[in-house]
Design a protein around this motif. Sequence first.
Motif, PDB file in Angstrom:
ATOM      1  N   LEU A 113      13.989  29.932  13.114  1.00  0.00           N
ATOM      2  CA  LEU A 113      12.902  30.530  12.661  1.00  0.00           C
ATOM      3  C   LEU A 113      13.074  30.738  11.170  1.00  0.00           C
ATOM      4  O   LEU A 113      14.083  31.327  10.771  1.00  0.00           O
ATOM      5  CB  LEU A 113      12.707  31.770  13.269  1.00  0.00           C
ATOM      6  CG  LEU A 113      12.256  31.649  14.956  1.00  0.00           C
ATOM      7  CD1 LEU A 113      13.545  31.680  15.830  1.00  0.00           C
ATOM      8  CD2 LEU A 113      11.573  33.179  15.367  1.00  0.00           C
ATOM      9  N   GLN A 114      12.055  30.442  10.499  1.00  0.00           N
ATOM     10  CA  GLN A 114      11.955  30.559   9.009  1.00  0.00           C
ATOM     11  C   GLN A 114      11.762  31.857   8.518  1.00  0.00           C
ATOM     12  O   GLN A 114      11.099  32.575   9.395  1.00  0.00           O
ATOM     13  CB  GLN A 114      11.100  29.569   8.170  1.00  0.00           C
ATOM     14  CG  GLN A 114      11.375  28.043   8.631  1.00  0.00           C
ATOM     15  CD  GLN A 114      12.591  27.898   7.935  1.00  0.00           C
ATOM     16  OE1 GLN A 114      13.108  28.078   6.964  1.00  0.00           O
ATOM     17  NE2 GLN A 114      13.510  26.733   8.557  1.00  0.00           N
ATOM     18  N   GLU A 115      12.302  32.331   7.443  1.00  0.00           N
ATOM     19  CA  GLU A 115      12.114  33.699   6.988  1.00  0.00           C
ATOM     20  C   GLU A 115      10.723  34.193   6.893  1.00  0.00           C
ATOM     21  O   GLU A 115      10.337  35.158   7.350  1.00  0.00           O
ATOM     22  CB  GLU A 115      12.696  34.068   5.578  1.00  0.00           C
ATOM     23  CG  GLU A 115      12.593  35.302   5.169  1.00  0.00           C
ATOM     24  CD  GLU A 115      12.597  35.243   3.520  1.00  0.00           C
ATOM     25  OE1 GLU A 115      13.271  36.108   2.801  1.00  0.00           O
ATOM     26  OE2 GLU A 115      11.832  34.460   3.030  1.00  0.00           O
ATOM     27  N   ASP A 155      18.983  32.445   1.010  1.00  0.00           N
ATOM     28  CA  ASP A 155      19.247  31.548  -0.162  1.00  0.00           C
ATOM     29  C   ASP A 155      20.302  32.188  -1.064  1.00  0.00           C
ATOM     30  O   ASP A 155      20.796  33.261  -0.727  1.00  0.00           O
ATOM     31  CB  ASP A 155      18.106  31.004  -0.786  1.00  0.00           C
ATOM     32  CG  ASP A 155      17.295  32.061  -1.546  1.00  0.00           C
ATOM     33  OD1 ASP A 155      18.097  33.029  -1.702  1.00  0.00           O
ATOM     34  OD2 ASP A 155      16.085  32.091  -1.612  1.00  0.00           O
ATOM     35  N   SER A 156      20.692  31.521  -2.063  1.00  0.00           N
ATOM     36  CA  SER A 156      21.490  31.992  -3.229  1.00  0.00           C
ATOM     37  C   SER A 156      20.907  32.897  -4.235  1.00  0.00           C
ATOM     38  O   SER A 156      21.820  33.290  -4.988  1.00  0.00           O
ATOM     39  CB  SER A 156      22.457  30.816  -3.660  1.00  0.00           C
ATOM     40  OG  SER A 156      21.714  30.125  -4.201  1.00  0.00           O
ATOM     41  N   GLU A 211      12.906  25.276  -4.793  1.00  0.00           N
ATOM     42  CA  GLU A 211      12.043  26.435  -4.160  1.00  0.00           C
ATOM     43  C   GLU A 211      12.012  25.786  -2.700  1.00  0.00           C
ATOM     44  O   GLU A 211      12.153  26.524  -1.736  1.00  0.00           O
ATOM     45  CB  GLU A 211      10.687  26.656  -4.515  1.00  0.00           C
ATOM     46  CG  GLU A 211      10.019  27.606  -3.757  1.00  0.00           C
ATOM     47  CD  GLU A 211      10.514  28.962  -3.565  1.00  0.00           C
ATOM     48  OE1 GLU A 211      10.730  29.412  -2.328  1.00  0.00           O
ATOM     49  OE2 GLU A 211      11.359  29.420  -4.332  1.00  0.00           O
ATOM     50  N   GLU A 212      11.626  24.812  -2.561  1.00  0.00           N
ATOM     51  CA  GLU A 212      11.554  23.870  -1.096  1.00  0.00           C
ATOM     52  C   GLU A 212      12.801  23.912  -0.187  1.00  0.00           C
ATOM     53  O   GLU A 212      12.788  24.472   0.931  1.00  0.00           O
ATOM     54  CB  GLU A 212      11.267  22.487  -1.344  1.00  0.00           C
ATOM     55  CG  GLU A 212      10.849  21.846   0.173  1.00  0.00           C
ATOM     56  CD  GLU A 212      10.553  20.605   0.264  1.00  0.00           C
ATOM     57  OE1 GLU A 212      10.232  19.780   1.072  1.00  0.00           O
ATOM     58  OE2 GLU A 212      10.506  19.901  -0.849  1.00  0.00           O
ATOM     59  N   ASN A 217      16.291  27.428   3.631  1.00  0.00           N
ATOM     60  CA  ASN A 217      17.796  28.344   3.981  1.00  0.00           C
ATOM     61  C   ASN A 217      17.505  29.599   4.420  1.00  0.00           C
ATOM     62  O   ASN A 217      18.409  30.040   5.071  1.00  0.00           O
ATOM     63  CB  ASN A 217      18.640  28.228   2.511  1.00  0.00           C
ATOM     64  CG  ASN A 217      19.197  26.642   2.187  1.00  0.00           C
ATOM     65  OD1 ASN A 217      19.238  26.028   3.061  1.00  0.00           O
ATOM     66  ND2 ASN A 217      19.267  26.575   0.754  1.00  0.00           N
ATOM     67  N   ARG A 218      16.474  30.456   3.885  1.00  0.00           N
ATOM     68  CA  ARG A 218      16.242  31.785   4.430  1.00  0.00           C
ATOM     69  C   ARG A 218      15.510  31.462   5.831  1.00  0.00           C
ATOM     70  O   ARG A 218      14.346  31.118   6.049  1.00  0.00           O
ATOM     71  CB  ARG A 218      15.085  32.149   3.374  1.00  0.00           C
ATOM     72  CG  ARG A 218      15.458  32.158   2.046  1.00  0.00           C
ATOM     73  CD  ARG A 218      14.585  33.189   1.244  1.00  0.00           C
ATOM     74  NE  ARG A 218      13.292  32.592   1.143  1.00  0.00           N
ATOM     75  CZ  ARG A 218      12.831  32.006  -0.207  1.00  0.00           C
ATOM     76  NH1 ARG A 218      13.590  31.692  -0.735  1.00  0.00           N
ATOM     77  NH2 ARG A 218      11.531  31.755   0.059  1.00  0.00           N
ATOM     78  N   ARG A 219      16.429  31.899   6.612  1.00  0.00           N
ATOM     79  CA  ARG A 219      16.090  31.478   8.127  1.00  0.00           C
ATOM     80  C   ARG A 219      16.859  32.437   9.125  1.00  0.00           C
ATOM     81  O   ARG A 219      18.064  33.204   8.712  1.00  0.00           O
ATOM     82  CB  ARG A 219      16.266  30.224   8.633  1.00  0.00           C
ATOM     83  CG  ARG A 219      17.844  29.660   8.750  1.00  0.00           C
ATOM     84  CD  ARG A 219      18.082  28.296   8.370  1.00  0.00           C
ATOM     85  NE  ARG A 219      19.310  27.985   8.786  1.00  0.00           N
ATOM     86  CZ  ARG A 219      20.538  27.879   7.622  1.00  0.00           C
ATOM     87  NH1 ARG A 219      20.256  28.423   6.401  1.00  0.00           N
ATOM     88  NH2 ARG A 219      21.667  27.721   8.021  1.00  0.00           N
ATOM     89  N   VAL A 220      16.372  32.690  10.401  1.00  0.00           N
ATOM     90  CA  VAL A 220      17.042  33.132  11.419  1.00  0.00           C
ATOM     91  C   VAL A 220      17.559  32.143  12.558  1.00  0.00           C
ATOM     92  O   VAL A 220      16.579  31.589  12.736  1.00  0.00           O
ATOM     93  CB  VAL A 220      16.388  34.434  11.943  1.00  0.00           C
ATOM     94  CG1 VAL A 220      17.135  35.092  13.326  1.00  0.00           C
ATOM     95  CG2 VAL A 220      16.320  35.484  10.950  1.00  0.00           C
ATOM     96  N   VAL A 221      18.488  32.021  12.984  1.00  0.00           N
ATOM     97  CA  VAL A 221      18.868  30.971  14.005  1.00  0.00           C
ATOM     98  C   VAL A 221      19.603  31.881  15.121  1.00  0.00           C
ATOM     99  O   VAL A 221      20.197  32.889  15.361  1.00  0.00           O
ATOM    100  CB  VAL A 221      20.264  30.460  13.608  1.00  0.00           C
ATOM    101  CG1 VAL A 221      20.416  28.955  14.626  1.00  0.00           C
ATOM    102  CG2 VAL A 221      19.728  29.561  12.173  1.00  0.00           C
TER     103      VAL A 221
END
Length: 228
Positions: A113-115, A155-156, A211-212, A217-221
């Motif tokens: 699920l994306q952030e 993300d970083s 940005e893409e 990278n900003r997600r919950v698994v």
Amino acid sequence: MDGYLFRLNDTNTGFFILLFSFSEIDANKFRMIANSFRGVFDYEASMIPFEEPPSSPVEHTRQPVDFKDIIEKKKENKELDELLMKIKEYLRKHHLEGVIMATREERGIELVLQENILFDSGRATIKQGAKPFLTEVAKLISSLSNKISVEGHTDSQRIIQPSKYQSNWNLSGDRAANVVNYFIEQHHLSSDRFTIAGYAYTQPVASNETEEGRLKNRRVVIVILDDQ
């Protein structure tokens, strides 16, 4: 054949071996022959009882193939593949295909699920609009017996201060914890089924230079673990 292995070591001539049978030569002659080699080679003489060579260490450690384990593993893989098909059908039926991505991995089935679906930027409070999606995921989980791991990723980019979160480590862990809390408190799923992890930016799936990529990278698994 009874006897002894007589070794002469020489850096130039290599490894020299003599085998003597006590049925053909007595001890005195044996010593005379041994002494005659002194000075010819730079060696240390040693006598080792000649026996059958030991079996290879590999033979001692090699384990027999357990075909039962192989069959069980194939069965488990088939069950997970079938479960993935059911989950994808569930997502399609509930119009979640564009929201949740389901993939089959070695450790189990991953729901990504994306952030921006779950949280506002830099926050870990679940958005009101995300709760219907998580409710459907909770229903799916409740129909299974598998253990569940929930993992937060960022993300970083550094978190803009002042903020409740000192770093991405805190943020990613809090997000995972809040998703699990929602499942437990709102849908009464058993807490002993869950583990959480916050990985911050250490497991990117795309480049953090764009940005893409950062968005991916900003997600919950949510991992439906292979219980075996």
